[in-house]
Scaffold this motif. Structure first.
Motif, PDB file in Angstrom:
ATOM      1  N   GLY A   1      45.543 -59.400 -21.450  1.00  0.00           N
ATOM      2  CA  GLY A   1      45.662 -60.543 -20.557  1.00  0.00           C
ATOM      3  C   GLY A   1      44.563 -60.632 -19.523  1.00  0.00           C
ATOM      4  O   GLY A   1      44.388 -61.682 -18.902  1.00  0.00           O
ATOM      5  N   ASP A   2      43.830 -59.534 -19.287  1.00  0.00           N
ATOM      6  CA  ASP A   2      42.701 -59.596 -18.361  1.00  0.00           C
ATOM      7  C   ASP A   2      41.581 -60.431 -18.970  1.00  0.00           C
ATOM      8  O   ASP A   2      41.251 -60.275 -20.158  1.00  0.00           O
ATOM      9  N   ASP A   3      40.999 -61.300 -18.182  1.00  0.00           N
ATOM     10  CA  ASP A   3      39.887 -62.145 -18.622  1.00  0.00           C
ATOM     11  C   ASP A   3      38.579 -61.447 -18.257  1.00  0.00           C
ATOM     12  O   ASP A   3      38.262 -61.299 -17.069  1.00  0.00           O
ATOM     13  N   PRO A   4      37.788 -60.989 -19.235  1.00  0.00           N
ATOM     14  CA  PRO A   4      36.564 -60.247 -18.924  1.00  0.00           C
ATOM     15  C   PRO A   4      35.593 -61.018 -18.034  1.00  0.00           C
ATOM     16  O   PRO A   4      34.971 -60.432 -17.142  1.00  0.00           O
ATOM     17  N   ASP A   5      35.465 -62.309 -18.252  1.00  0.00           N
ATOM     18  CA  ASP A   5      34.537 -63.099 -17.438  1.00  0.00           C
ATOM     19  C   ASP A   5      35.037 -63.239 -16.010  1.00  0.00           C
ATOM     20  O   ASP A   5      34.247 -63.215 -15.062  1.00  0.00           O
ATOM     21  N   GLN A   6      36.353 -63.387 -15.849  1.00  0.00           N
ATOM     22  CA  GLN A   6      36.906 -63.476 -14.505  1.00  0.00           C
ATOM     23  C   GLN A   6      36.752 -62.146 -13.769  1.00  0.00           C
ATOM     24  O   GLN A   6      36.448 -62.102 -12.575  1.00  0.00           O
ATOM     25  N   VAL A   7      36.950 -61.038 -14.495  1.00  0.00           N
ATOM     26  CA  VAL A   7      36.746 -59.721 -13.894  1.00  0.00           C
ATOM     27  C   VAL A   7      35.292 -59.574 -13.444  1.00  0.00           C
ATOM     28  O   VAL A   7      35.007 -59.113 -12.339  1.00  0.00           O
ATOM     29  N   ALA A   8      34.351 -59.985 -14.302  1.00  0.00           N
ATOM     30  CA  ALA A   8      32.932 -59.903 -13.938  1.00  0.00           C
ATOM     31  C   ALA A   8      32.628 -60.746 -12.702  1.00  0.00           C
ATOM     32  O   ALA A   8      31.872 -60.324 -11.818  1.00  0.00           O
ATOM     33  N   ALA A   9      33.220 -61.937 -12.639  1.00  0.00           N
ATOM     34  CA  ALA A   9      32.995 -62.805 -11.484  1.00  0.00           C
ATOM     35  C   ALA A   9      33.558 -62.177 -10.212  1.00  0.00           C
ATOM     36  O   ALA A   9      32.939 -62.240  -9.137  1.00  0.00           O
ATOM     37  N   THR A  10      34.718 -61.547 -10.307  1.00  0.00           N
ATOM     38  CA  THR A  10      35.329 -60.935  -9.129  1.00  0.00           C
ATOM     39  C   THR A  10      34.541 -59.703  -8.687  1.00  0.00           C
ATOM     40  O   THR A  10      34.415 -59.439  -7.483  1.00  0.00           O
ATOM     41  N   ILE A  11      34.009 -58.951  -9.645  1.00  0.00           N
ATOM     42  CA  ILE A  11      33.140 -57.824  -9.294  1.00  0.00           C
ATOM     43  C   ILE A  11      31.972 -58.326  -8.444  1.00  0.00           C
ATOM     44  O   ILE A  11      31.627 -57.726  -7.412  1.00  0.00           O
ATOM     45  N   ALA A  12      31.364 -59.429  -8.856  1.00  0.00           N
ATOM     46  CA  ALA A  12      30.239 -59.986  -8.096  1.00  0.00           C
ATOM     47  C   ALA A  12      30.686 -60.474  -6.718  1.00  0.00           C
ATOM     48  O   ALA A  12      30.004 -60.252  -5.718  1.00  0.00           O
ATOM     49  N   GLU A  13      31.838 -61.111  -6.660  1.00  0.00           N
ATOM     50  CA  GLU A  13      32.356 -61.595  -5.372  1.00  0.00           C
ATOM     51  C   GLU A  13      32.601 -60.442  -4.403  1.00  0.00           C
ATOM     52  O   GLU A  13      32.463 -60.596  -3.185  1.00  0.00           O
ATOM     53  N   ARG A  14      32.950 -59.278  -4.939  1.00  0.00           N
ATOM     54  CA  ARG A  14      33.269 -58.117  -4.113  1.00  0.00           C
ATOM     55  C   ARG A  14      32.045 -57.240  -3.845  1.00  0.00           C
ATOM     56  O   ARG A  14      32.179 -56.150  -3.283  1.00  0.00           O
ATOM     57  N   GLY A  15      30.873 -57.682  -4.246  1.00  0.00           N
ATOM     58  CA  GLY A  15      29.647 -56.986  -3.905  1.00  0.00           C
ATOM     59  C   GLY A  15      29.004 -56.193  -5.015  1.00  0.00           C
ATOM     60  O   GLY A  15      27.939 -55.602  -4.822  1.00  0.00           O
TER      61      GLY A  15
ATOM     62  N   SER B   1      28.393 -53.333 -18.594  1.00  0.00           N
ATOM     63  CA  SER B   1      27.970 -52.381 -17.572  1.00  0.00           C
ATOM     64  C   SER B   1      27.766 -53.099 -16.236  1.00  0.00           C
ATOM     65  O   SER B   1      27.237 -54.208 -16.189  1.00  0.00           O
ATOM     66  N   PHE B   2      28.160 -52.410 -15.166  1.00  0.00           N
ATOM     67  CA  PHE B   2      28.093 -52.972 -13.822  1.00  0.00           C
ATOM     68  C   PHE B   2      27.615 -51.901 -12.845  1.00  0.00           C
ATOM     69  O   PHE B   2      27.521 -50.720 -13.193  1.00  0.00           O
ATOM     70  N   ALA B   3      27.318 -52.324 -11.638  1.00  0.00           N
ATOM     71  CA  ALA B   3      27.072 -51.420 -10.517  1.00  0.00           C
ATOM     72  C   ALA B   3      28.013 -51.807  -9.386  1.00  0.00           C
ATOM     73  O   ALA B   3      28.260 -52.995  -9.152  1.00  0.00           O
ATOM     74  N   ASP B   4      28.538 -50.801  -8.676  1.00  0.00           N
ATOM     75  CA  ASP B   4      29.389 -51.088  -7.524  1.00  0.00           C
ATOM     76  C   ASP B   4      28.518 -51.518  -6.345  1.00  0.00           C
ATOM     77  O   ASP B   4      27.283 -51.582  -6.457  1.00  0.00           O
ATOM     78  N   PRO B   5      29.070 -51.860  -5.201  1.00  0.00           N
ATOM     79  CA  PRO B   5      28.242 -52.358  -4.090  1.00  0.00           C
ATOM     80  C   PRO B   5      27.195 -51.368  -3.592  1.00  0.00           C
ATOM     81  O   PRO B   5      26.219 -51.780  -2.952  1.00  0.00           O
ATOM     82  N   SER B   6      27.364 -50.070  -3.886  1.00  0.00           N
ATOM     83  CA  SER B   6      26.360 -49.071  -3.503  1.00  0.00           C
ATOM     84  C   SER B   6      25.405 -48.735  -4.635  1.00  0.00           C
ATOM     85  O   SER B   6      24.562 -47.844  -4.501  1.00  0.00           O
TER      86      SER B   6
ATOM     87  N   ARG C   1      27.594 -55.943  -9.209  1.00  0.00           N
ATOM     88  CA  ARG C   1      26.745 -56.799 -10.048  1.00  0.00           C
ATOM     89  C   ARG C   1      26.771 -56.306 -11.479  1.00  0.00           C
ATOM     90  O   ARG C   1      26.979 -55.114 -11.742  1.00  0.00           O
ATOM     91  N   GLU C   2      26.571 -57.234 -12.398  1.00  0.00           N
ATOM     92  CA  GLU C   2      26.500 -56.859 -13.806  1.00  0.00           C
ATOM     93  C   GLU C   2      25.084 -56.404 -14.126  1.00  0.00           C
ATOM     94  O   GLU C   2      24.100 -56.976 -13.642  1.00  0.00           O
ATOM     95  N   LEU C   3      24.974 -55.374 -14.954  1.00  0.00           N
ATOM     96  CA  LEU C   3      23.684 -54.834 -15.348  1.00  0.00           C
ATOM     97  C   LEU C   3      23.291 -55.390 -16.707  1.00  0.00           C
ATOM     98  O   LEU C   3      24.151 -55.610 -17.573  1.00  0.00           O
ATOM     99  N   PRO C   4      22.000 -55.621 -16.925  1.00  0.00           N
ATOM    100  CA  PRO C   4      21.579 -56.147 -18.227  1.00  0.00           C
ATOM    101  C   PRO C   4      21.839 -55.153 -19.339  1.00  0.00           C
ATOM    102  O   PRO C   4      21.710 -53.938 -19.149  1.00  0.00           O
ATOM    103  N   ALA C   5      22.226 -55.673 -20.492  1.00  0.00           N
ATOM    104  CA  ALA C   5      22.436 -54.814 -21.662  1.00  0.00           C
ATOM    105  C   ALA C   5      21.097 -54.257 -22.123  1.00  0.00           C
ATOM    106  O   ALA C   5      20.122 -55.000 -22.256  1.00  0.00           O
TER     107      ALA C   5
END
Length: 244
Positions: free
Chosen positions: A194-208, A223-228, A210-214
């Motif tokens: 039920g989790d929407d991968p695109d919505q999760v990616a968008a929320t990750i960005a909203e929270r600081g 793949s992502f990076a946290d705010p640090s 970012r998605e990393l290039p494949a």
């Protein structure tokens, strides 16, 4: 979402994976060319898979994520056991501290910890300290990402599985900003049905974050990076069980 994996880069995944399996008393999940996986199950709490994937060389930068192992009154005994398994003492400038700093067979730092009340019920891995430019901000980020909750601890902020057993995820003030090199150790979270991968990616960005290039072609995870700047992966939801 939930925290599923601690991923450790390894020159020799089988050798390093078997070392860590012996350290934590894990159960082998995968033993195939280029990958080794072992499962740590905490009674009444989380399951954490330790996954070892191949890389061409040993660590070259100070770790931003490392395991702290439960020692307590058995600290000296645990240290001797680890040395017998292939660990070695490591000097990182720690001077006179109650923990014992070791390196695993590929030079990754780990600590065997003194007794702390906050480690009650953790299992063999007491904590996973993660470097952070802003522990308060990053604790909120990782709590949302994993569903883990705030608990008392020695770090500026500590999170734990909702069961309140298993290791702590400790957000620690970084000594230096994240460099360009990929972290040797990173965490993976798994989407739930039920989790929407695109919505999760968008929320990750909203929270600081970012998605990393494949970099390795089409993969089932992102793949992502946290705010640090610490890398992590978001794995797809498990496939539905076949109708029976």
């Amino acid at each position: 979402m939930y925290l599923e994996n601690l991923v450790i880069d390894a020159v020799e995944p089988q050798r390093l994976g078997r070392f860590w399996e012996a350290v934590v008393g894990g159960e082998t999940l995968t033993d195939a060319p280029g990958i080794y996986e072992t499962r740590l199950s905490i009674k009444g709490g989380p399951v954490l898979d330790l996954c070892f994937q191949p890389v061409p060389g040993p660590p070259s930068e100070p770790p931003r994520l490392h395991p702290d192992l439960l020692g307590g009154p058995r600290q000296a005994e645990v240290v001797e056991r680890l040395l017998g398994l292939g660990a070695r003492h490591l000097d990182i400038g720690q001077r006179d501290v109650p923990r014992v700093v070791l390196a695993d067979p590929e030079g990754n730092a780990l600590c065997v910890m003194e007794e702390r009340a906050s480690y009650d019920g953790t299992g063999p891995i007491a904590a996973l300290p993660l470097d952070s430019a802003d522990p308060d901000r990053d604790a909120e980020f990782w709590s949302w990402l994993t569903g883990w909750t705030d608990v008392a601890g020695a770090a500026p902020r500590s999170l734990r599985h909702p069961s309140l057993v298993g290791p702590l995820l400790e957000l620690c003030a970084e000594q230096a900003p994240k460099g360009a090199a990929k972290n040797r150790l990173h965490l993976d979270v798994r989407l739930e049905s039920g989790d929407d991968p695109d919505q999760v990616a968008a929320t990750i960005a909203e929270r600081g974050g970012r998605e990393l290039p494949a970099q390795w072609g089409e993969l089932p995870w992102r793949s992502f990076a946290d705010p640090s700047g610490n890398e992590f992966c978001v794995l797809p939801a498990p496939a539905p069980a076949p109708a029976g």
